[in-house]
Design an enzyme around this catalytic site. Structure first.
Site, PDB file in Angstrom:
ATOM      1  N   CYS A  84       0.982  -0.907   0.142  1.00 43.89           N
ATOM      2  CA  CYS A  84       0.280   0.144   0.228  1.00 43.89           C
ATOM      3  C   CYS A  84       1.067   0.909  -0.327  1.00 43.89           C
ATOM      4  O   CYS A  84       1.436   1.578  -1.132  1.00 43.89           O
ATOM      5  CB  CYS A  84      -1.234  -0.034   0.685  1.00 43.89           C
ATOM      6  SG  CYS A  84      -2.038   1.152   1.093  1.00 43.89           S
ATOM      7  N   HIS A 177      -3.919  -4.846   1.785  1.00 52.78           N
ATOM      8  CA  HIS A 177      -2.919  -5.608   3.042  1.00 52.78           C
ATOM      9  C   HIS A 177      -2.186  -6.830   3.638  1.00 52.78           C
ATOM     10  O   HIS A 177      -3.437  -7.655   4.016  1.00 52.78           O
ATOM     11  CB  HIS A 177      -3.267  -5.019   4.180  1.00 52.78           C
ATOM     12  CG  HIS A 177      -2.840  -2.891   4.104  1.00 52.78           C
ATOM     13  ND1 HIS A 177      -2.253  -2.733   4.786  1.00 52.78           N
ATOM     14  CD2 HIS A 177      -3.796  -1.860   3.464  1.00 52.78           C
ATOM     15  CE1 HIS A 177      -2.097  -1.114   4.462  1.00 52.78           C
ATOM     16  NE2 HIS A 177      -3.087  -0.915   3.871  1.00 52.78           N
ATOM     17  N   GLU A 179      -1.232  -8.570   5.687  1.00 51.11           N
ATOM     18  CA  GLU A 179      -0.501  -8.670   7.073  1.00 51.11           C
ATOM     19  C   GLU A 179      -1.710  -8.389   8.115  1.00 51.11           C
ATOM     20  O   GLU A 179      -1.558  -8.717   8.734  1.00 51.11           O
ATOM     21  CB  GLU A 179       0.119  -7.328   7.188  1.00 51.11           C
ATOM     22  CG  GLU A 179       0.094  -6.581   7.693  1.00 51.11           C
ATOM     23  CD  GLU A 179      -0.418  -5.330   6.735  1.00 51.11           C
ATOM     24  OE1 GLU A 179      -0.368  -5.914   5.082  1.00 51.11           O
ATOM     25  OE2 GLU A 179      -0.841  -4.649   6.593  1.00 51.11           O
TER      26      GLU A 179
HETATM   27  N1  GLN Z   1      -4.185   6.407   1.253  1.00 52.17           N
HETATM   28  C1  GLN Z   1      -2.590   6.284   1.841  1.00 52.17           C
HETATM   29  C2  GLN Z   1      -1.681   6.913   0.949  1.00 52.17           C
HETATM   30  O1  GLN Z   1      -1.825   7.602  -0.193  1.00 52.17           O
HETATM   31  C3  GLN Z   1      -1.914   4.524   1.696  1.00 52.17           C
HETATM   32  C4  GLN Z   1      -2.720   3.948   1.848  1.00 52.17           C
HETATM   33  C5  GLN Z   1      -2.475   2.653   2.707  1.00 52.17           C
HETATM   34  O2  GLN Z   1      -1.442   2.681   3.220  1.00 52.17           O
HETATM   35  N2  GLN Z   1      -3.416   1.704   3.557  1.00 52.17           N
HETATM   36  O3  GLN Z   1      -0.272   7.050   1.571  1.00 52.17           O
END
Ligand code: GLN
Length: 205
Positions: A84, A177, A179
């Site tokens: 992410c 994610h 995890e």
């Molecule tokens: N929205 C976050 C970003 O742009 C990422 C979200 C996440 O890591 N769950 O940095």
């Protein structure tokens, strides 16, 4: 084998637990180490950059001098897995808005790309790992979308026909994610990448 989890911000604790489970399934000691300073990278065979807020992570990384240290770590072929926000930091181009990124994997990503109604959701996707089709559980939280995949990048999993897990050499990225599920598949795949790279480095030394 030691795997670092960048512990500047975000959900690093759940990654450490997922790595501990991999140690059990691989019957090999896998030590998850929290990395808070660049010098601590010298001691780990691979690194997970967790989710969080990429802009905040970036500021902390720059303040602590992580950028040159990560460039060296990557150049040595030590595997890095970004989930992410971690993916956002590793990508070549970032949009919405544009921001600096490490350019360790040739993908273009759009931040917060699922809109308001679907900011966070769970899904099942399909991965193709080590040549085998594998169902994977996915949790998306204000996730980015991979909008462009470069020629040298392998897409390893899709959700709704879009790439959500990709790899280029020693760099693995996921928009979701792993995890936060009980599904160990993706961490096991990364542990195998780290074990192979460590064996190669050992043989070269
Ligand atoms: N929205 C976050 C970003 O742009 C990422 C979200 C996440 O890591 N769950 O940095």
């Amino acid at each position: 084998m030691k795997i670092g989890v960048l512990a500047l911000q975000g959900d690093f604790d759940r990654h450490a637990k997922a790595l501990a489970r991999c140690g059990v399934s691989r019957s090999e000691e896998i030590q998850a180490v929290e990395v808070r300073k660049p010098a601590e990278l010298a001691d780990v065979d691979g690194l997970i950059i967790p989710g969080g807020e990429s802009t905040t992570l970036l500021k902390l990384m720059e303040a602590w001098g992580f950028v040159p240290a990560l460039e060296k770590f990557h150049a040595e072929g030590r595997p890095i897995f970004g989930t992410c926000a971690g993916l956002i930091l590793l990508a070549r181009d970032v949009d919405n808005p544009r921001q600096f990124s490490l350019d360790f994997i040739d993908v273009g990503v759009e931040r917060n790309a699922y809109g308001r109604q679907r900011e966070s959701f769970e899904a099942r996707g399909s991965a193709s790992l080590e040549g085998r089709p594998t169902p994977v559980e996915m949790v998306f939280i204000r996730a980015p979308r991979i909008r462009r995949v470069g020629a040298g990048v392998e897409t390893l999993a899709h959700h709704a026909d879009e790439p959500v897990l990709a790899r280029q050499g020693s760099v693995l990225v996921a928009t979701f994610h792993p995890e936060l599920t009980d599904d160990p598949t993706i961490h096991e795949y990364f542990c195998a990448m780290v074990a192979r790279a460590a064996a190669r480095r050992g043989a070269a030394a």
